[in-house]
Design an enzyme around this catalytic site. Structure first.
Site, PDB file in Angstrom:
ATOM      1  N   HIS A 118       6.638  18.779 -13.423  1.00  0.00           N
ATOM      2  CA  HIS A 118       7.379  17.892 -14.056  1.00  0.00           C
ATOM      3  C   HIS A 118       8.637  17.592 -13.360  1.00  0.00           C
ATOM      4  CE1 HIS A 118       8.859  15.205 -17.312  1.00  0.00           C
ATOM      5  NE2 HIS A 118       9.892  15.906 -17.510  1.00  0.00           N
ATOM      6  N   ASP A 140       8.185   8.165 -20.555  1.00  0.00           N
ATOM      7  CA  ASP A 140       8.581   8.321 -21.905  1.00  0.00           C
ATOM      8  C   ASP A 140      10.076   8.211 -22.358  1.00  0.00           C
ATOM      9  OD1 ASP A 140       9.806  10.838 -21.399  1.00  0.00           O
ATOM     10  OD2 ASP A 140       8.059  12.084 -21.943  1.00  0.00           O
ATOM     11  N   SER A 165       4.724  12.470 -21.238  1.00  0.00           N
ATOM     12  CA  SER A 165       4.089  10.986 -21.349  1.00  0.00           C
ATOM     13  C   SER A 165       4.608  10.153 -20.140  1.00  0.00           C
ATOM     14  CB  SER A 165       3.989  10.457 -22.590  1.00  0.00           C
ATOM     15  OG  SER A 165       3.484  11.141 -23.502  1.00  0.00           O
ATOM     16  N   HIS A 169       0.822  -1.217   0.013  1.00  0.00           N
ATOM     17  CA  HIS A 169       0.079  -0.069  -0.088  1.00  0.00           C
ATOM     18  C   HIS A 169       0.829   1.465   0.169  1.00  0.00           C
ATOM     19  CE1 HIS A 169      -3.842   1.977   1.892  1.00  0.00           C
ATOM     20  NE2 HIS A 169      -3.729   2.179   0.854  1.00  0.00           N
TER      21      HIS A 169
END
Length: 134
Positions: A99, A28, A124, A20
């Site tokens: 990011h 990508d 991605s 958990h």
């Protein structure tokens, strides 16, 4: 021979170790993944395998409660975001983060695997947070 969807032994092993709140990432081709034992490099050439295909397959074997996506995907890759949302159940929280924060999360001790795909579209990348199955 294994009957379930994930045939790659490294991905299968990473999923089997998840508890958990543990993390698994799918990235990508351009994401700077640390070169360590958690790196699972599937990239063969540009777009092979595709990010979305790897995500779809991993989700058949992994119970998730939250996903992390780069805030930048909203404007830089709306088509990929739409495809991701189609695969994520409504009860799974989607959290958008910078990011740069995603890059740091790749190094977390909770992260059990960094899967590199051949995807060449921007942002991605996804971090999957494991849930329990009971």
């Amino acid at each position: 021979m294994k009957k379930t969807a994930v045939l790659n032994s490294h991905i299968s092993s990473a999923i089997s170790t998840l508890g958990h709140y543990d993390l698994l990432t799918i990235n990508d081709a351009g994401m700077p993944i640390p070169n360590d034992d958690k790196r699972i490099d599937l990239a063969v050439t540009k777009s092979l395998p595709r990010f979305i295909d790897v995500l779809e397959t991993v989700l058949t074997e992994m119970e998730i409660q939250k996903v992390y996506l780069a805030e930048e995907i909203k404007t830089a890759n709306a088509q990929q975001l739409k495809a991701i949302k189609k695969l994520i159940n409504d009860d799974v929280e989607i959290k958008f983060i910078a990011h740069s924060e995603m890059k740091e999360m790749l190094k977390s001790p909770l992260n059990k695997g960094n899967i590199r795909t051949g995807e060449i579209t921007p942002f991605s990348n996804i971090i999957l947070e494991s849930n329990v199955t009971f």
